[in-house]
Design an enzyme around this catalytic site. Structure first.
Site, mmCIF file in Angstrom:
data_model
loop_
_atom_site.group_PDB
_atom_site.id
_atom_site.type_symbol
_atom_site.label_atom_id
_atom_site.label_comp_id
_atom_site.label_asym_id
_atom_site.label_seq_id
_atom_site.Cartn_x
_atom_site.Cartn_y
_atom_site.Cartn_z
ATOM 1 N N GLU A 1 21.394 1.078 -8.188
ATOM 2 C CA GLU A 1 20.541 0.263 -9.063
ATOM 3 C C GLU A 1 20.838 0.471 -10.540
ATOM 4 O O GLU A 1 20.584 -0.414 -11.374
ATOM 5 C CB GLU A 1 19.059 0.548 -8.787
ATOM 6 N N HIS B 1 22.926 6.121 -6.638
ATOM 7 C CA HIS B 1 21.895 5.158 -7.047
ATOM 8 C C HIS B 1 22.570 3.883 -7.576
ATOM 9 O O HIS B 1 22.831 3.772 -8.783
ATOM 10 C CB HIS B 1 20.999 5.752 -8.132
ATOM 11 N N CYS C 1 19.737 7.435 -1.914
ATOM 12 C CA CYS C 1 19.607 8.871 -2.146
ATOM 13 C C CYS C 1 18.737 9.503 -1.057
ATOM 14 O O CYS C 1 19.182 9.687 0.073
ATOM 15 C CB CYS C 1 19.072 9.126 -3.548
#
Length: 662
Positions: A575, A573, A446
């Protein structure tokens, strides 16, 4: 004898022709028997939803989220479908506007919900996809009740906490519990509810009252209360003290909730006499008192529950003996054991703004952990405050500046996570420049991708004033700009949020290969700014590749530097969708590149796989679960230098760097 043979529907019977069957029947009756009457339709028995409520006592931060997630894992291992709900008593509508220093990271769901980080624990442990409604807040409940009152739904009645707020809470729980979250049709079997905060907090009182009514409403056999409490050991006395837990349970019972299972947090397993004392004063059977003692990593928690037969207590209280089976947790056990045996380190420099609180980057840490275990490396995260790399710090605190740069230069890989605001931006740009120029594996997430864009524009395109309009609204060279659909006046829920599709325009790029050579990927977003599309041709001409774009091909999603061993930035993102057995592709690439395994990983037939049973070594062979490696290579040096530098960083044995267990 098989069932089919016993009842005359085995292979021999199936091979008989129609005429042969008719002849065989004619020996016993003059005419064929009439067809049997149609079997009356009997609807399937619909099982009632079962609820497990997890509360906390004595102090906050005991690990209720991990406990609730682990309960879900054990129940799922018993063959049951599980969903989860997190109740946060704060007045915020959601976690979107809260500072990471205040509440930890903001976890983003597929539907764009900005929720509590514990929902990330649920998704990772249970491999499910939750919705924004799975996170209940006081703000959401009061807002829904006030909206009804404004529409006249209460027919002129005085709107009160009881029954209107408490009814709204119960109705919300029942509605959300029925939403399937595991990709299958129909509701789950069990809903695990975590009540945030600590028993006695004034904010949670309406929820306590509502849940007390709810337990009576759903009836015996459908509700189980697990109370997580602390059993401390005073250094002066040296014994486990039960009084705090006694008071906590007494307070809980006084509020109308009676715990069925007691989960005691302690440094060591509870002694038998301590369990007996708790049983006597808390009115809970000894068999229903579980110890959640400190462990080397949180993957051991479901194993602790199974070892202490917590699943039997849960199944008995919930009346699920006829449908639940013995839990199968071999994969969890193997993964936990493998992680405990890892020795060869991989150092990742985390250059961020919120490095003072590891929960600010919890999902990033978990994704790094998943990838490092898959590559059979012991994760070492060096926290570097971005401001410590800047020139001002060199003047004001030279020792701090030197230590930050020493950590950066000793790292095998560099990660710049997401964030907001201009503090530390110069330091992040310096970190990206160091990684790019020194061929150190780099992953920008990001803001980390936007930082890489700014640095490339300043250093390679020779545009020293290039910047993001977030940091310099009047910049003459805006390489990162505010998105047209965003809002600058309202903060909550106004970003580009949730799951969006990214299409790969360059099939030969590393990112596409890491994702398994797919044409597109769905990942979760949370941002207000984007790469200026007008400057894309200049970047591409200078050698920066925009390998992933959105459906319009105007919004840049993934950047890659083809001339670099591993230099990737993602606007999304990754993750948030990483799982213990399914590491995120881009994190897996970062770790693999940082320990010399990337080429082998990219040559693998299916690189995006569960690598827990085996590992891919640097020479292309597969190593068994003992994790032994014949040779070791590092991006920035040899093993001797690597091991020596361990003392300079922060080692995270469980991926969060704070507590040994939760």
């Amino acid at each position: 004898m098989s069932g089919s043979a016993r009842f005359g529907c085995g292979p021999t019977s199936a091979l008989l022709s129609v005429s042969e069957r008719s002849c065989s029947l004619s020996r016993y009756c003059a005419s064929p028997p009439p067809p049997p009457p149609p079997t009356p339709f009997v609807p399937a028995v619909k099982r009632e939803m079962k609820y497990v409520l997890v509360t906390g006592g004595v102090v906050s931060g005991l690990g209720k989220g991990v406990t609730a997630s682990s309960i879900g894992v054990v129940l799922k291992a018993c063959g049951l479908r599980v969903t989860s709900i997190k109740i946060d008593p704060y007045l915020n509508t959601d976690a979107g506007t809260m500072s990471p220093f205040e509440h930890g990271e903001v976890f983003v769901l597929d539907d764009g919900g900005e929720v509590d980080l514990d929902l990330g624990n649920y998704e990772r442990f249970l491999d499910i996809k939750l919705t924004r409604d799975n996170n209940i807040t006081t703000g959401k409940i009061y807002q829904s009740v006030i909206d009804k009152e404004r529409k006249g739904d209460y027919l002129g009645k005085t709107v009160q906490v009881v029954p209107h707020i408490t009814d709204a809470i119960q109705e919300w729980i029942e509605r959300v519990a029925m939403i399937p979250v595991d990709g299958k049709e129909g509701p789950a079997d069990v809903c695990v509810i975590e009540l945030g905060g600590t028993i006695g907090d004034i904010e949670s009182m309406p929820f306590i009252e509502a849940l007390g009514q709810f337990s009576y409403r759903v009836g015996p056999g459908n509700f189980c209360l697990v109370h997580v409490s602390l059993v401390p050991v005073l250094n002066v006395v040296g014994e486990q003290k039960t009084k705090p837990t006694q008071h906590s349970v007494r307070g809980l019972r006084g509020l109308g909730l009676i715990p069925n299972i007691l989960a005691c947090r302690s440094a060591k397993p509870l002694e038998e006499n301590v369990k007996e004392k708790l049983s006597q004063f808390c009115h809970i059977p000894v068999s229903n008192i579980i110890t959640l003692y400190d462990v080397t990593n949180i993957w051991h928690i479901p194993l602790l529950l199974k070892k202490q037969r917590a699943h039997e207590a849960l199944i008995k209280v919930l009346d699920l003996q006829r449908v639940a089976k013995e839990p199968m947790l071999e994969e969890w056990m193997r993964r936990a054991e493998i992680y405990d045996t890892l020795q060869d380190p991989v150092r990742i420099a985390m250059v961020g703004k919120y490095t003072g609180l590891s929960d600010s980057y919890l999902s990033v840490l978990k994704a790094l952990l998943h990838a490092s275990v898959a590559c059979r490396r012991k994760l070492v995260v060096d926290w570097i405050a971005a401001t410590d790399l800047e020139e001002n710090t060199e003047i004001e605190a030279p020792e701090v500046h030197k230590r930050a740069w020493d950590l950066l230069k000793a790292a095998d890989g560099v990660l710049v996570p997401g964030g907001f605001g201009d503090r530390g931006v110069k330091g992040k740009i310096l970190a990206a420049k160091y990684a790019r120029e020194n061929k150190v594996p780099y992953l920008g997430i990001c803001l980390g991708m936007q930082i890489a864009i700014i640095e490339f524009a300043q250093s390679v395109l020779n545009l020293p004033n290039a910047n993001s309009t977030e940091f310099d609204p009047d910049t003459a060279t805006p390489c990162v700009i505010f998105m047209p659909e965003g809002s600058k006046t309202h903060m909550g829920g106004t970003m580009r949020l949730g799951s969006r599709r990214t299409y790969f325009d360059v099939s030969s790029c590393k990112a596409a290969k890491l994702y398994g050579n797919v044409s597109y990927v769905d990942e979760r977003h949370r941002h207000r700014y984007e790469v200026n599309p007008l400057m894309v041709p200049e970047f591409e001409k200078a050698g920066l590749a925009f390998v992933g774009k959105d459906e319009t091909r105007k919004r840049m999603e993934i950047i890659e530097l083809p001339s670099h061993p591993y230099f990737i930035g993602a606007q999304f993102h990754p993750e948030f969708k990483s799982r213990p057995g399914k590491p995120s592709a881009l994190f897996l690439g970062l770790i693999a590149a940082s320990c010399g395994q990337l080429d082998t990983l990219l040559r693998a037939p299916i690189p995006y796989i569960d690598l827990v049973p085996k590992r891919i070594s640097t020479n292309g062979s597969h190593i068994t679960s003992n994790g032994s490696v014949p040779t070791k290579s590092f991006q920035n040096g040899n093993l001797k230098k690597h091991t020596k530098s361990l003392a300079n960083g922060n080692f995270h044995s469980n991926g969060n760097g704070v507590h040994p267990s939760h």
